[in-house]
Design a protein around this motif. Sequence first.
Motif, PDB file in Angstrom:
ATOM      1  N   CYS A  25      60.530  67.762 -11.806  1.00  0.00           N
ATOM      2  CA  CYS A  25      61.792  67.749 -11.061  1.00  0.00           C
ATOM      3  C   CYS A  25      61.702  68.701  -9.870  1.00  0.00           C
ATOM      4  CB  CYS A  25      62.964  68.125 -11.965  1.00  0.00           C
ATOM      5  SG  CYS A  25      62.972  69.839 -12.540  1.00  0.00           S
ATOM      6  N   ASP A  26      60.906  69.772 -10.010  1.00  0.00           N
ATOM      7  CA  ASP A  26      60.739  70.720  -8.905  1.00  0.00           C
ATOM      8  C   ASP A  26      59.952  70.112  -7.754  1.00  0.00           C
ATOM      9  OD1 ASP A  26      62.136  72.726 -10.229  1.00  0.00           O
ATOM     10  OD2 ASP A  26      60.341  73.469 -11.236  1.00  0.00           O
ATOM     11  N   ILE A  27      59.031  69.198  -8.067  1.00  0.00           N
ATOM     12  CA  ILE A  27      58.280  68.521  -7.022  1.00  0.00           C
ATOM     13  C   ILE A  27      59.235  67.677  -6.171  1.00  0.00           C
ATOM     14  CG2 ILE A  27      56.440  66.869  -6.535  1.00  0.00           C
ATOM     15  CD1 ILE A  27      55.478  69.546  -7.693  1.00  0.00           C
ATOM     16  N   PHE A  28      60.184  67.019  -6.823  1.00  0.00           N
ATOM     17  CA  PHE A  28      61.173  66.224  -6.102  1.00  0.00           C
ATOM     18  C   PHE A  28      61.980  67.123  -5.165  1.00  0.00           C
ATOM     19  CE2 PHE A  28      65.162  64.091  -5.311  1.00  0.00           C
ATOM     20  CZ  PHE A  28      64.848  62.747  -5.249  1.00  0.00           C
ATOM     21  N   SER A  29      62.428  68.276  -5.671  1.00  0.00           N
ATOM     22  CA  SER A  29      63.219  69.201  -4.854  1.00  0.00           C
ATOM     23  C   SER A  29      62.409  69.715  -3.672  1.00  0.00           C
ATOM     24  CB  SER A  29      63.705  70.374  -5.716  1.00  0.00           C
ATOM     25  OG  SER A  29      64.536  69.922  -6.758  1.00  0.00           O
ATOM     26  N   CYS A  30      61.130  70.010  -3.916  1.00  0.00           N
ATOM     27  CA  CYS A  30      60.256  70.461  -2.825  1.00  0.00           C
ATOM     28  C   CYS A  30      60.080  69.349  -1.792  1.00  0.00           C
ATOM     29  CB  CYS A  30      58.902  70.890  -3.366  1.00  0.00           C
ATOM     30  SG  CYS A  30      58.942  72.445  -4.293  1.00  0.00           S
ATOM     31  N   GLY A  31      59.980  68.100  -2.270  1.00  0.00           N
ATOM     32  CA  GLY A  31      59.866  66.971  -1.357  1.00  0.00           C
ATOM     33  C   GLY A  31      61.094  66.844  -0.470  1.00  0.00           C
ATOM     34  N   ALA A  32      62.284  67.089  -1.062  1.00  0.00           N
ATOM     35  CA  ALA A  32      63.521  67.026  -0.283  1.00  0.00           C
ATOM     36  C   ALA A  32      63.545  68.120   0.783  1.00  0.00           C
ATOM     37  CB  ALA A  32      64.725  67.151  -1.216  1.00  0.00           C
ATOM     38  N   MET A  33      63.077  69.315   0.408  1.00  0.00           N
ATOM     39  CA  MET A  33      63.037  70.417   1.379  1.00  0.00           C
ATOM     40  C   MET A  33      62.030  70.131   2.491  1.00  0.00           C
ATOM     41  SD  MET A  33      63.504  73.928  -0.825  1.00  0.00           S
ATOM     42  CE  MET A  33      62.354  73.533  -2.146  1.00  0.00           C
ATOM     43  N   LEU A  34      60.872  69.561   2.138  1.00  0.00           N
ATOM     44  CA  LEU A  34      59.859  69.252   3.139  1.00  0.00           C
ATOM     45  C   LEU A  34      60.365  68.190   4.100  1.00  0.00           C
ATOM     46  CD1 LEU A  34      57.029  69.654   4.241  1.00  0.00           C
ATOM     47  CD2 LEU A  34      56.179  68.030   2.532  1.00  0.00           C
ATOM     48  N   TYR A  35      61.073  67.182   3.577  1.00  0.00           N
ATOM     49  CA  TYR A  35      61.669  66.151   4.428  1.00  0.00           C
ATOM     50  C   TYR A  35      62.635  66.784   5.427  1.00  0.00           C
ATOM     51  CZ  TYR A  35      63.943  61.729   5.721  1.00  0.00           C
ATOM     52  OH  TYR A  35      64.435  60.636   6.420  1.00  0.00           O
ATOM     53  N   MET A  36      63.459  67.712   4.927  1.00  0.00           N
ATOM     54  CA  MET A  36      64.429  68.400   5.778  1.00  0.00           C
ATOM     55  C   MET A  36      63.720  69.194   6.876  1.00  0.00           C
ATOM     56  SD  MET A  36      67.627  69.110   6.322  1.00  0.00           S
ATOM     57  CE  MET A  36      68.672  70.354   7.087  1.00  0.00           C
ATOM     58  N   MET A  37      62.629  69.874   6.518  1.00  0.00           N
ATOM     59  CA  MET A  37      61.886  70.660   7.493  1.00  0.00           C
ATOM     60  C   MET A  37      61.227  69.781   8.562  1.00  0.00           C
ATOM     61  SD  MET A  37      60.122  73.274   4.759  1.00  0.00           S
ATOM     62  CE  MET A  37      59.065  74.088   5.963  1.00  0.00           C
ATOM     63  N   LEU A  38      60.732  68.605   8.151  1.00  0.00           N
ATOM     64  CA  LEU A  38      60.015  67.736   9.072  1.00  0.00           C
ATOM     65  C   LEU A  38      60.939  66.880   9.938  1.00  0.00           C
ATOM     66  CD1 LEU A  38      57.156  66.468   6.714  1.00  0.00           C
ATOM     67  CD2 LEU A  38      56.948  68.174   8.535  1.00  0.00           C
ATOM     68  N   CYS A  39      62.078  66.490   9.371  1.00  0.00           N
ATOM     69  CA  CYS A  39      62.949  65.529  10.058  1.00  0.00           C
ATOM     70  C   CYS A  39      64.280  66.112  10.531  1.00  0.00           C
ATOM     71  CB  CYS A  39      63.225  64.330   9.147  1.00  0.00           C
ATOM     72  SG  CYS A  39      61.747  63.454   8.607  1.00  0.00           S
ATOM     73  N   GLY A  40      64.634  67.288  10.008  1.00  0.00           N
ATOM     74  CA  GLY A  40      65.887  67.900  10.430  1.00  0.00           C
ATOM     75  C   GLY A  40      67.114  67.314   9.783  1.00  0.00           C
ATOM     76  N   ARG A  41      66.933  66.538   8.714  1.00  0.00           N
ATOM     77  CA  ARG A  41      68.059  65.961   7.985  1.00  0.00           C
ATOM     78  C   ARG A  41      67.653  65.781   6.527  1.00  0.00           C
ATOM     79  NH1 ARG A  41      65.738  61.934  10.835  1.00  0.00           N
ATOM     80  NH2 ARG A  41      67.100  62.280  12.609  1.00  0.00           N
ATOM     81  N   MET A  42      68.639  65.636   5.664  1.00  0.00           N
ATOM     82  CA  MET A  42      68.357  65.428   4.255  1.00  0.00           C
ATOM     83  C   MET A  42      67.847  64.013   4.014  1.00  0.00           C
ATOM     84  SD  MET A  42      68.864  68.190   2.629  1.00  0.00           S
ATOM     85  CE  MET A  42      68.924  67.586   0.929  1.00  0.00           C
ATOM     86  N   PRO A  43      66.980  63.812   3.025  1.00  0.00           N
ATOM     87  CA  PRO A  43      66.461  62.470   2.749  1.00  0.00           C
ATOM     88  C   PRO A  43      67.507  61.530   2.152  1.00  0.00           C
ATOM     89  CG  PRO A  43      65.674  64.028   1.106  1.00  0.00           C
ATOM     90  CD  PRO A  43      66.352  64.836   2.165  1.00  0.00           C
ATOM     91  N   PHE A  44      68.502  62.112   1.463  1.00  0.00           N
ATOM     92  CA  PHE A  44      69.549  61.318   0.836  1.00  0.00           C
ATOM     93  C   PHE A  44      70.910  61.940   1.162  1.00  0.00           C
ATOM     94  CE2 PHE A  44      65.802  61.254  -1.998  1.00  0.00           C
ATOM     95  CZ  PHE A  44      65.456  59.916  -1.864  1.00  0.00           C
ATOM     96  N   LYS A  45      71.940  61.113   1.264  1.00  0.00           N
ATOM     97  CA  LYS A  45      73.274  61.613   1.582  1.00  0.00           C
ATOM     98  C   LYS A  45      73.862  62.429   0.439  1.00  0.00           C
ATOM     99  CE  LYS A  45      74.433  57.764   4.690  1.00  0.00           C
ATOM    100  NZ  LYS A  45      75.338  56.615   4.903  1.00  0.00           N
ATOM    101  N   ASP A  46      73.593  62.004  -0.794  1.00  0.00           N
ATOM    102  CA  ASP A  46      74.150  62.676  -1.957  1.00  0.00           C
ATOM    103  C   ASP A  46      73.284  62.359  -3.172  1.00  0.00           C
ATOM    104  OD1 ASP A  46      74.888  60.014  -2.710  1.00  0.00           O
ATOM    105  OD2 ASP A  46      76.802  60.247  -1.669  1.00  0.00           O
ATOM    106  N   ASP A  47      73.689  62.902  -4.334  1.00  0.00           N
ATOM    107  CA  ASP A  47      72.902  62.711  -5.556  1.00  0.00           C
ATOM    108  C   ASP A  47      72.883  61.249  -5.988  1.00  0.00           C
ATOM    109  OD1 ASP A  47      72.276  65.405  -5.741  1.00  0.00           O
ATOM    110  OD2 ASP A  47      74.098  65.881  -6.848  1.00  0.00           O
TER     111      ASP A  47
END
Length: 304
Positions: A25-47
Motif C-alpha cells: 500500500c505504501d508503494i501506491f502512496s509513493c506512486g501518487a506522490m511521484l505523479y504529483m511531483m512529475l505532473c503537478g496534479r494528483m493522479p486521482f480526484k478522490d479515493d
Amino acid sequence: SMRTQCGSRGYTAPEVFLGPYDEKCDIFSCGAMLYMMLCGRMPFKDDEEACAKHVTFLPEDAASLSADAVSLVKRALCKDLASRLSSSEILELDWIRASGPVSTLRRAMSSQDVMKSLRSYTDLSDVEKASMYHVAYNVADMDFADIREAFKEMDMDSDGVLTLEDLRAHGKELFGTDASEAIAQFAGLDQGRGMEYTDFLAAMLHLRDDLPETAYRAAFRALDADGDGSVSVHDIMGSKAPRLAKAPELDIDGAQSALSYAEFKALLSPRVSPRGASKSRASELAAAAGRADPQDILKRGLGA
C-alpha cells in the motif's frame, strides 16, 4: 497483513478500504506522490476514483517525461497487487539506478556511531524506549538522512526489516571487528520480529542533541489523546509502540500516573557516559521538574 483504514485522501491504496493489505500500500502512496511531483496534479480526484480508475497521463505530461518514469508511476499505482512493484523491484529499475547508488549521494551514519547508539539504547527502560519510538514515529526523518542511509546499508535484501539472520550473515562486512558485539546488542532488541525503520530510527536518535522541539511536541500531542496536557505510562506503552517488549513487572493497566510535557521531554534528554552508554534520565527528570529525589518521576510513571 493489516486492516485499519487510514491514510491521506488521494494517496491511499484501494486495498486499504477493501480488506487486509500489506506493505505494498505504501508503494501506491509513493506512486501518487511521484505523479504529483512529475505532473503537478494528483493522479486521482478522490479515493473513489483511485479505487475505480487506472492512472492516466495527459498528452502534454507524457510528452515531457521519459518512458521509464511513466512506467514506474503506472506500475506503482497498479491496482493488482501481484503486478504492483515491490520496493526491491523499484530499486533495480534503470530509472532509479541511473542516479547512482544512494550511498554515493548521502553519507551514511558510521558503523561506530551505530554501535554507540545500540549500546546505550539497550540500557534504556521499556518506558524510555517506547517514548523514543513515539518521537521517531513523529519526527521528519528527512532531517536525518545519515540514519536512513545506515539502515539501507544494513538492510541487505531491501525488505524494510533488519533481522538477526541478516546481521549474522553480513555483520563482518558492516561492523568489522565489532560484528560480534553488534549481533549481541541487536539480539536484545530483535526479539524474533526484526527491526523496522522506525525502531531503528528511535535507537539512533536517542543520543542526538539536534532533535527539533517540534518532534517532542508532536509525539506528546499524539499521546495526549484527551488534550489534558499530560500522558500516562499506559499511553506511552500503548498501541503506537506494539513491537516493544513490556517488562513483566510493569503493571500497564495500573500505570496511570501522568507526566507533563516537560517531564516527558526530560525523560528523553541525552545523557551520555564516557563509553557512550546512555545513563538513566533520572537526574534530567529531576532538573526539569524541580524535584529533590531524582527517581520520583520514573517511580510515579511506573506506578511505584
